[in-house]
Every structure is written in C-alpha cells, then in structure tokens.
Design an enzyme around this catalytic site. Structure first.
Site, short mmCIF file in Angstrom:
data_model
loop_
_atom_site.label_atom_id
_atom_site.label_comp_id
_atom_site.label_asym_id
_atom_site.label_seq_id
_atom_site.Cartn_x
_atom_site.Cartn_y
_atom_site.Cartn_z
N THR A 12 1.77 93.85 -10.64
CA THR A 12 1.31 92.76 -9.77
C THR A 12 -0.02 93.07 -9.12
O THR A 12 -0.87 92.19 -8.96
CB THR A 12 2.37 92.48 -8.68
OG1 THR A 12 3.57 92.02 -9.30
CG2 THR A 12 1.89 91.42 -7.70
N THR A 85 6.01 96.89 -9.46
CA THR A 85 7.03 97.36 -8.50
C THR A 85 8.45 97.31 -9.06
O THR A 85 9.32 98.05 -8.58
CB THR A 85 6.97 96.53 -7.21
OG1 THR A 85 7.17 95.14 -7.53
CG2 THR A 85 5.64 96.70 -6.51
#
Length: 337
Positions: A12, A85
C-alpha cells in the site's frame, strides 16, 4: 554518516489507484520522494526488488527478500524493507529465523494509506524505520505508528487504523516521543555467533483454527495430502475436544507418521499451557509440541523454517524448545507450560 538501504517490495505504501483498486507502482518513485522530503541524517539508497500487493507475498518471496538482505549486508549500516501490511508480520517473523545473527538492523515498514495521499501514514513510518535502521542494534524489526516491534512479535490487528500492528506478549523495543526514538532494554543482544543465514523452508504446513465440533478427520486428510507439519490454534490455554470428536487421537497418528503438530492458543495475549487441563495433557502425551506464547505468524513460519532444516520430528521438537529470535517465552525450571 550512516548508510541505509531501502528495499521496496510494493504494498500500500507505494500504491496508486488503478482500474481495479490500489496497485503497487513500478520502481520506487514515491518512496524516493518521501525519503527526500524527510531529509534523513543518513545516506539512503533505494532498490526495488518486487512490485507486489502484500497478499501476494509467499514463501518464494521470503527467500528472495532474505537473499537481497544478505547481498547488501556488508555494504550498509541498516536495511529498511517496505512491504504490504497484510503479510508483513509473516515475512518479518520468517526473516527473523532465516537471518539469525544478522549484524545490522533489518526494519520492515509499510502504510495503511498510500504515500500518494495527503494524509498517508507512510512518511512517518519511513521516518521511524530509518531511525531504527541507524540504531546499530542488530535484529529484525517492524516499525509502524511510531513504535518498533520485534520481528517475531508483530501482529496486524487493524484493517484501516494507523496503529495497525501490536507487539504481542513482548514489550515494544522502541517508541518515538519528544526525545526521538527511545529504545528499551528488551532489544536483542548483539549476536556472538557468525552470521550464517539458513534460507531453506518447507511450504507444506497447514494452520487449523479449532471451532466447537471440529472434525478430526480433517487432520488425517492433511497427512494424506502430503502436508509435513500442522499448527493448531487451540481453545484458551490449549484445550481441544476429547469426547465424541477426539482430536488427540489424530495428533497421535500424526506423531507416528513423523509429522509435527504445534499447538498454540487462539487467544492473542498470554501463553498457552498444555499442562493446565486434561485435554492439553492428553495432547502432550500424544505428541503435541507446545507453542507457548508465540504468535500464529511466528509459529507457522518457525515450523516451515524448522522443517526446511530438519525433517526429523524430534529435531523439530528441539527447535521449538529453543528461543531463536525472541519468538517464545520458554518455561523456567519448575514451570509447567
């Protein structure tokens, strides 16, 4: 001035909107721009090594990332790895085993919102990771939301909140406050042994989370499908069914086939103790390997790594009775667990 390498893998932090949602950019343009804006008090090189969403990072990538660290280690004072993540905790745990005795800090970080967004958390996470990479404290760590976590103790606990990772059953090894990055006494000691990476692993490991009424036939099916190890998230301190659906009989059959079964707790905090109740004691008698207070991520990756080093069940049992990278609080003499 210390020299730091940032290895970018996608995630991300380096994503942009595309036709089907966020996608990681090619290269490291956003990360370079963010680092330049931070004006760190160190020399920073950036090297893209992957362009992956975190959910696509798998065992093959763990080995590739570890090789990249090994190759760069002699030339840098610290390494930062930007990572998606979703699987970051698994990668940090696995590299903690693969890179035992690494003489420099290896720090994972990422973001919940891309650097391309004005309110991204990525810049602060990079700032914290760079500070930890300059600390000269060896080990594998996760830097997120102004905290530093030991690589084998990080767990992702939120899907969108910036405080996405917690340190489970272990203190934070560092926190950022008005004095800067403050490290505590729980940092790993500088390794005394030579840095001798061990990258072999076994992908044939399965994770089971018990539910009431779980059918033990599933465990027997895993053996027939060629799985070499099983991690079981048991109830509470290590409980499992022993009436009507006796899972301990399946554990015994696994043991007879030389297949290790590690039992830990579904509870996020505190340790499992298979000696506490009768079902846990029966599981131990049938061959279960205690997972103590390990996170699921640390237990699964340790079993994959252990089976890569040793195929023998008793050798794997000894590996799980050893604390390699701060992953487990082993019982002291006289304690049960």
């Amino acid at each position: 001035m210390r020299k730091i390498l940032i290895l970018t893998t996608g995630g991300t932090i380096a994503s942009r909107p595309a036709g089907k949602g966020l996608e990681p950019e090619a290269g490291a343009t956003m990360v370079r721009a963010a680092v330049d804006a931070l004006k760190p008090a160190c020399e920073v090189d950036i090297q893209p090594i992957a362009q992956l969403d975190g959910s696509d990072v798998q065992p093959e990538e763990w080995q590739a990332f570890a090789r990249a660290v090994i190759e760069a280690c002699p030339d840098y004072d610290g390494i930062v790895i930007t990572h998606g993540t979703d699987t970051l905790a698994y990668t940090a745990a696995m590299l903690s085993y693969m890179l035992r005795a690494c003489p420099i800090p290896v720090v994972f970080t990422g973001a919940q919102a891309p650097l391309s967004r004005p309110l991204s958390d990525g810049s602060e996470n990079l700032r914290c990771a760079l500070a930890m990479a300059q600390s000269q404290k060896p080990g594998v760590f996760v830097a997120f939301d102004r905290k530093v976590i030991l690589g084998t103790r990080a767990v992702k606990v939120r899907t969108t909140g910036f405080d996405a990772f917690k340190s489970v059953n272990y203190p934070y090894v560092g926190e950022v406050n008005a004095r800067g990055l403050v490290l505590n006494a729980h940092l790993p000691k500088r390794p005394s042994q030579l840095f001798s990476p061990e990258l072999r692993l076994c992908k044939r490991v399965f994770l089971i989370k018990l539910i009431p009424g779980f059918n033990p036939d599933v465990v027997d099916l895993l053996a027939s499908l060629g799985y070499k190890g099983v991690v079981i998230e048991a109830f509470g301190a290590g409980g499992m069914h022993v009436i009507r659906r006796d899972l301990t009989d399946s554990l015994e059959r696994l043991t007879r086939q030389g297949i290790p079964a590690v039992v830990c707790s579904q509870c996020l905090y505190e340790h499992s103790d298979l000696n506490l109740y009768k079902p846990g004691q029966l599981a131990l008698e049938k061959g279960a390997i205690p997972g103590y207070d390990m996170t699921t991520e640390a237990a699964v990756t340790k079993l994959m790594w252990a089976l890569g080093q040793e195929a023998d069940l008793e050798a794997v049992r000894k590996i799980f009775a050893t604390n390699f990278a701060g992953e487990a609080t082993l019982p002291q003499a006289g304690e049960s667990r």
